[in-house]
Design a protein around this motif. Structure first.
Motif, PDB file in Angstrom:
ATOM      1  N   LEU A 176      30.248  59.706  73.182  1.00 28.23           N
ATOM      2  CA  LEU A 176      30.367  61.165  73.280  1.00 28.23           C
ATOM      3  C   LEU A 176      29.651  61.902  72.154  1.00 28.23           C
ATOM      4  O   LEU A 176      29.702  63.130  72.098  1.00 28.23           O
ATOM      5  CB  LEU A 176      31.848  61.564  73.289  1.00 28.23           C
ATOM      6  CG  LEU A 176      32.640  61.229  74.557  1.00 28.23           C
ATOM      7  CD1 LEU A 176      34.140  61.438  74.333  1.00 28.23           C
ATOM      8  CD2 LEU A 176      32.159  62.082  75.725  1.00 28.23           C
ATOM      9  N   LYS A 178      26.509  62.741  71.295  1.00 29.45           N
ATOM     10  CA  LYS A 178      25.523  63.782  71.613  1.00 29.45           C
ATOM     11  C   LYS A 178      26.185  65.021  72.191  1.00 29.45           C
ATOM     12  O   LYS A 178      25.825  66.153  71.854  1.00 29.45           O
ATOM     13  CB  LYS A 178      24.486  63.226  72.585  1.00 29.45           C
ATOM     14  CG  LYS A 178      23.523  62.227  71.958  1.00 29.45           C
ATOM     15  CD  LYS A 178      22.463  61.793  72.971  1.00 29.45           C
ATOM     16  CE  LYS A 178      21.467  60.834  72.327  1.00 29.45           C
ATOM     17  NZ  LYS A 178      20.429  60.387  73.299  1.00 29.45           N
ATOM     18  N   GLU A 179      27.160  64.818  73.074  1.00 34.17           N
ATOM     19  CA  GLU A 179      27.858  65.964  73.669  1.00 34.17           C
ATOM     20  C   GLU A 179      28.609  66.756  72.604  1.00 34.17           C
ATOM     21  O   GLU A 179      28.580  67.988  72.593  1.00 34.17           O
ATOM     22  CB  GLU A 179      28.832  65.479  74.737  1.00 34.17           C
ATOM     23  CG  GLU A 179      29.653  66.608  75.367  1.00 34.17           C
ATOM     24  CD  GLU A 179      30.615  66.114  76.431  1.00 34.17           C
ATOM     25  OE1 GLU A 179      31.698  66.731  76.567  1.00 34.17           O
ATOM     26  OE2 GLU A 179      30.299  65.142  77.124  1.00 34.17           O
ATOM     27  N   THR A 182      26.466  69.106  70.507  1.00 37.29           N
ATOM     28  CA  THR A 182      25.882  70.287  71.153  1.00 37.29           C
ATOM     29  C   THR A 182      26.713  71.545  70.930  1.00 37.29           C
ATOM     30  O   THR A 182      26.248  72.655  71.194  1.00 37.29           O
ATOM     31  CB  THR A 182      25.734  70.069  72.669  1.00 37.29           C
ATOM     32  OG1 THR A 182      27.032  69.862  73.250  1.00 37.29           O
ATOM     33  CG2 THR A 182      24.836  68.881  72.969  1.00 37.29           C
ATOM     34  N   TYR A 372      36.453  61.446  80.235  1.00 39.52           N
ATOM     35  CA  TYR A 372      35.885  61.773  78.928  1.00 39.52           C
ATOM     36  C   TYR A 372      36.937  62.015  77.839  1.00 39.52           C
ATOM     37  O   TYR A 372      36.574  62.130  76.667  1.00 39.52           O
ATOM     38  CB  TYR A 372      35.005  63.026  79.037  1.00 39.52           C
ATOM     39  CG  TYR A 372      33.952  62.936  80.109  1.00 39.52           C
ATOM     40  CD1 TYR A 372      32.839  62.110  79.948  1.00 39.52           C
ATOM     41  CD2 TYR A 372      34.065  63.661  81.289  1.00 39.52           C
ATOM     42  CE1 TYR A 372      31.872  62.011  80.937  1.00 39.52           C
ATOM     43  CE2 TYR A 372      33.101  63.575  82.285  1.00 39.52           C
ATOM     44  CZ  TYR A 372      32.009  62.747  82.106  1.00 39.52           C
ATOM     45  OH  TYR A 372      31.055  62.663  83.094  1.00 39.52           O
ATOM     46  N   ARG A 374      38.485  64.778  77.651  1.00 42.22           N
ATOM     47  CA  ARG A 374      38.111  66.142  77.257  1.00 42.22           C
ATOM     48  C   ARG A 374      39.021  67.175  77.904  1.00 42.22           C
ATOM     49  O   ARG A 374      39.180  67.226  79.110  1.00 42.22           O
ATOM     50  CB  ARG A 374      36.668  66.411  77.661  1.00 42.22           C
ATOM     51  CG  ARG A 374      36.151  67.789  77.250  1.00 42.22           C
ATOM     52  CD  ARG A 374      34.700  67.951  77.657  1.00 42.22           C
ATOM     53  NE  ARG A 374      34.519  67.896  79.104  1.00 42.22           N
ATOM     54  CZ  ARG A 374      33.449  67.375  79.711  1.00 42.22           C
ATOM     55  NH1 ARG A 374      32.470  66.820  78.990  1.00 42.22           N
ATOM     56  NH2 ARG A 374      33.357  67.374  81.021  1.00 42.22           N
TER      57      ARG A 374
END
Length: 397
Positions: A176, A178-179, A182, A372, A374
């Motif tokens: 996770l 890179k996400e 961002t 995820y 999330r």
């Protein structure tokens, strides 16, 4: 009645009651067996007594440690032995009331609030407050000028998107990173590193929320580690339920103010805020009000505190692995090897109830959580509570 004795020659000889008393000699081997059995029985009794005393001692030790928020490993081996989380016994902790919580629960069954109603309740009843130099008793202290002049909500943000990155072991092998990077702002907790774990947790750190125990521990090298010299620092220490700042100042769990002053002398330009303990207990009240069961009378976890803090600074907040995904594991932290289910379910903090609350407020899909880990939450400035009918069951602390 006569008695017979076997004679050496094999003949039997009768003895009458007026005969002298005969004493039999037990053979040497038999005597050794009797003596051995007697010694084993005595040792067994001593062992049982020692085990009973040991169990009583350990029970008292666990109770003492729980009441004083001290890990058992610290009490036995010293602070430097603390290399992993040591959760307290759930049943013991729930019965404690170290912080003097006096919060009568409303009688009768209460309707379950919807996600939007919960969000409005937290927005309206939890004050995001940090210490400033004009607050008593700090205004009369020579180091008060080291405190930020304004509230954190005035100095920082607003951000569009924010990531709350837990320290959960289920982040390991998540991919996770890179996400997470961002997002416009990222909050991390305590001693959670990024170096070496960028693929799973990212590398960006905007805010780091730390508890006073980490600040005071020699193991974490708070004053010298580069981990605590990047981004914005926010610290907290459990104060009394009454939120009396003077009482808290004189009796903190860990020496947060001493460490704060030391750090500020070394890093005078570092943005560094201290959360008002009132916020912790207002958030605790919201958890308790929305649970049918009595929760632990201990402050919420850093994870929930950080989530609510970022909701006050951001338009959209993504929380990673606070609610465990399909990667759910008993591994406590992604950067350690210690495993314990209590790290997910909670022991000292009312963590299980916190997760229940966050799940109800989630505006994302259940699939996002499962895949995820999330959760999607709106920032407070995006919540419309104009027509909110949230019951104000208790006044603010």
């Amino acid at each position: 009645m006569g008695y017979k004795e076997r004679q050496p020659g094999g003949q039997n000889k009768a003895f009458h009651h007026r005969s002298p008393v005969i004493f039999y000699q037990i053979p040497g081997a038999a005597m050794d067996r009797v003596s051995l059995l007697w010694r084993l029985r005595r040792r067994a009794r001593r062992g049982a007594l020692c085990m009973a005393l040991f169990c009583m001692t350990m029970a008292l030790l666990y109770t003492f440690c729980a009441e004083n928020s001290i890990p058992v490993t610290d009490a036995i081996f010293g602070v430097k032995a603390r290399t992993r989380a040591q959760p307290r016994a759930h049943t013991i902790v729930k019965a404690m009331n170290k912080y003097g919580v006096k919060y009568p629960r409303p009688a009768g069954h209460r309707p379950k609030l919807s996600g939007p109603e919960l969000l409005c309740q937290i927005k309206e009843m939890v004050q995001i407050t940090t210490l400033t130099p004009d607050m008593e008793p700090f205004s009369g202290l020579p180091w008060a000028s080291q405190l930020p002049l304004h509230q954190i909500t005035s100095d920082i943000g607003p951000f569009k998107t924010c990531a709350v990155v837990s320290s959960a072991g289920s982040l390991k092998n998540s991919g996770l990173g890179k996400e997470i990077d961002t997002h416009d702002a990222v909050i991390r907790f305590n001693a959670a590193p990024t170096t070496g774990f960028e693929k799973d947790v990212g590398s960006k750190t905007t805010v780091r929320l730390i508890n006073s125990q980490v600040m005071a521990s020699e193991d974490h090298h708070f004053l010298s580690s580069s981990l605590y010299s990047a981004g914005i620092l926010v610290s907290w220490d459990p104060g009394p339920y009454s939120s009396d700042l003077r009482e808290w100042f004189n009796k903190t769990d860990y020496p947060i103010f001493k460490q704060y002053q030391r750090y500020r002398r070394l890093h005078p330009q570092q943005p560094f805020y201290i959360i008002h303990p009132r916020m912790e207990w207002q958030l605790w009240q919201r958890i308790q009000d929305n649970m049918d069961e009595t929760i632990q009378k201990n402050p919420p976890s850093s994870g929930l505190l950080g989530t609510v803090l970022m909701m006050s600074l951001c338009e959209v907040v993504h929380v990673y692995e606070f609610l465990p995904s399909r990667r759910k594991t008993e591994l406590c932290h992604y950067y350690q090897r210690f495993s314990d289910a209590a790290c997910t379910l909670g022991a000292y903090h009312p963590l299980l109830y916190e997760k229940n609350l966050v799940k109800r407020m989630n505006q994302g899909s259940d699939r996002d959580i499962y895949t995820y880990g999330r959760v999607t939450l709106p920032g407070f400035n995006k919540i419309n509570c104009t027509h909110s009918s949230t019951p104000n069951t208790q006044s603010k602390t």
